[in-house]
Write an enzyme that holds these catalytic residues in place. Structure first.
Site, PDB file in Angstrom:
ATOM      1  N   CYS A 230      39.942  38.533  40.211  1.00  7.10           N
ATOM      2  CA  CYS A 230      40.718  37.335  40.581  1.00  7.10           C
ATOM      3  C   CYS A 230      39.711  36.189  40.604  1.00  7.10           C
ATOM      4  O   CYS A 230      39.316  35.723  41.674  1.00  7.10           O
ATOM      5  CB  CYS A 230      41.378  37.517  41.933  1.00  7.10           C
ATOM      6  SG  CYS A 230      42.276  39.085  42.108  1.00  7.10           S
TER       7      CYS A 230
ATOM      8  N   ASP B 101      46.845  39.033  34.782  1.00  7.87           N
ATOM      9  CA  ASP B 101      47.074  39.421  36.176  1.00  7.87           C
ATOM     10  C   ASP B 101      46.205  40.643  36.486  1.00  7.87           C
ATOM     11  O   ASP B 101      46.194  41.609  35.715  1.00  7.87           O
ATOM     12  CB  ASP B 101      48.564  39.769  36.329  1.00  7.87           C
ATOM     13  CG  ASP B 101      48.983  39.969  37.768  1.00  7.87           C
ATOM     14  OD1 ASP B 101      48.201  40.561  38.540  1.00  7.87           O
ATOM     15  OD2 ASP B 101      50.102  39.558  38.110  1.00  7.87           O
TER      16      ASP B 101
ATOM     17  N   CYS C 183      39.593  35.946  52.677  1.00  5.78           N
ATOM     18  CA  CYS C 183      39.257  34.958  53.706  1.00  5.78           C
ATOM     19  C   CYS C 183      40.402  34.883  54.701  1.00  5.78           C
ATOM     20  O   CYS C 183      40.692  33.841  55.266  1.00  5.78           O
ATOM     21  CB  CYS C 183      38.928  33.602  53.091  1.00  5.78           C
ATOM     22  SG  CYS C 183      40.259  32.906  52.115  1.00  5.78           S
TER      23      CYS C 183
END
Lengths: 293, 165
Positions: free
Chosen positions: A106, A157, A225
């Site tokens: 990602c 993806d 995060c």
């Protein structure tokens, strides 16, 4: 199930008392392009006060600057990147990155991709994926600015990574997550537990695909995060029980992750993960995984 | 394998013969990339990529728009180079042209119409431009028209639609 009180109470149950945080901007020196001391000296000469981040090799907090450190010639020449201090940790957890085949699943906007290339000294190959076209443009700009030479970018993806037909030595899973209040002032107004659970499902799908493309002796780093255990400890506990993975001991900034979450007992090895509560850095969670032997 | 003459011809504007190995340069949608052997092998087997290796630049209409990594490769050997003072360097990065008053040193061509790389006093290439007046005779005023500078990265962020590669 939403609102500041709801989430703050959850953090209390995990052992952390909420407090507001004023985040310091951080930079990371791209040592493949410049010697750290040179760029630090030049920034100081421009009046930028830097403070070494004690738990990072090439990270500095910007203690004071009268202008944006994202608009200096040194930045434009790729000598450093602006990268939050905790976000600089995951890439450093891999062993022996040089000449490896690495998946950054990602990847956009590219902070960790550039850091991986730096740690690899531009050797080997990084396959960087992201699904969002606009974010991919930000990624390719970063690669150009920082003179990265070893990366190939696909608009794909992460949940379909096996379509590439490759097996990777190292996989970076800096998965899409709910974020945290330290980097988003409106976080408590915008987020609900439903969002968190939706993200956690997406993260499990990405983890599942990543295991398929990880070599048997490969290493995987998972990071978010988010402060929410559904995206962190609970997902890792699920991965240990369902994907044939095991956690690996890491030595980095942060606390041992809790192994009991809201009354649920987790696999004891989840404590090898690191939870970082907001303070010196933003909120963060990171762990290293490999296939069970 | 790609036809690399467009890239090599651009380098010649600065008096540089770029030793590009055609086998490792790939053209994709008008964009040129220099690949390592490993990347070449991987991208040949798995198409559909958007960016690979070192981005060299893009053909847009009749012209070639170089990347900064290409400019830095050229900068190592460029004959046409102008070193400017700090103030001119900063203005150049902000998209402004170079005035004679800010020039510290001229190497190679100083003839009107030629291209030259612009360096700061640290010896770092900040971009390139076209000489608009014969610099040997010019006492003051506009000297080099800015054609590309590293501040472009900031302008791309502000105007994503203008992005290149």
């Amino acid at each position: 199930m939403f609102g500041k009180e709801f989430f703050v109470n959850r953090y209390r149950l995990l052992g952390w008392e909420f407090r507001d945080v004023a985040l310091k901007q951080a930079i990371r020196i791209n040592t493949v392009n410049v010697k750290g001391a040179d760029v630090v000296g030049r920034l100081k000469g421009l009046g930028v006060e830097l403070e070494k981040v004690p738990f990072l090799h090439n990270g500095y907090w910007v203690a004071r600057s009268d202008f944006s450190v994202g608009a200096t010639v040194e930045y434009l020449l790729g000598y450093y990147s602006i990268q939050e201090a905790a976000a600089q940790i995951p890439a450093t957890l891999f062993t022996d990155l040089k000449d490896k085949l690495v998946l950054d699943a990602c990847a956009a906007p590219g902070g960790k991709t550039v850091q991986l290339a730096d740690l690899m000294d531009n050797t080997g190959v990084i396959v960087a994926l992201d699904v969002n076209k606009q974010r991919l443009e930000a990624l390719t700009n970063q690669l150009e600015r920082c003179r990265v030479k070893n990366t190939v970018v696909y608009q794909l993806d992460a949940r379909h990574a096996s379509k590439l037909g490759l097996k990777f030595d190292r996989i970076m899973l800096d998965v899409p997550c709910s974020g945290n209040f330290a980097t988003d002032r409106e976080w408590f107004k915008r987020r609900t537990l439903r969002d968190v659970e939706r993200n956690a499902r997406l993260q499990r799908q990405i983890l599942t695909e990543a295991v398929k493309v990880l070599k048997d002796d490969g290493e995987m780093v998972y990071a978010t995060c988010s402060l929410e255990p559904e995206e962190n400890e609970l997902n890792i506990d699920w991965a240990l029980k369902n994907l044939g993975l095991e956690t690996v001991e890491i030595n980095c900034y942060g606390e041992e992750a809790p192994t009991e979450v809201f009354g649920k007992r987790l696999d004891d090895s989840v404590k090898r993960c690191r939870r970082i509560w907001p303070g010196k850095t933003q909120g963060f969670f990171v762990c290293k995984l490999r296939k069970r032997r | 394998m790609a036809e690399t003459s467009v890239v090599k011809n651009f380098a010649r504007l600065f008096g540089v013969e770029l030793p590009l190995d055609n086998r490792f340069v790939v053209e994709r949608g008008g964009c040129y990339f220099l690949l390592s052997e490993k990347l070449k092998d991987l991208t040949e087997k798995r198409g559909g990529w958007r960016h690979a290796g070192t981005y060299l630049g893009k053909v847009k209409g009749e012209s070639f728009q170089p990347s900064f990594p290409l400019l830095f490769m050229i900068a190592e050997k460029a004959k046409n180079r102008i070193v400017v003072d700090d103030k001119s360097a900063w203005l150049f990065v902000c998209g402004r042209d170079i005035f004679k008053e800010g020039i510290l040193k001229i190497e190679g061509s100083s003839e009107k119409g030629n291209c030259t790389l612009i360096f700061n006093r640290h010896g770092e290439c900040l971009g390139y431009g076209k000489i608009v007046k014969n610099l040997n005779k010019l006492k003051s005023g506009l000297a080099v028209k800015n054609l590309l500078d590293v501040g472009d990265f900031l302008r791309r962020e502000r105007h994503p639609a203008n992005q290149e590669a």
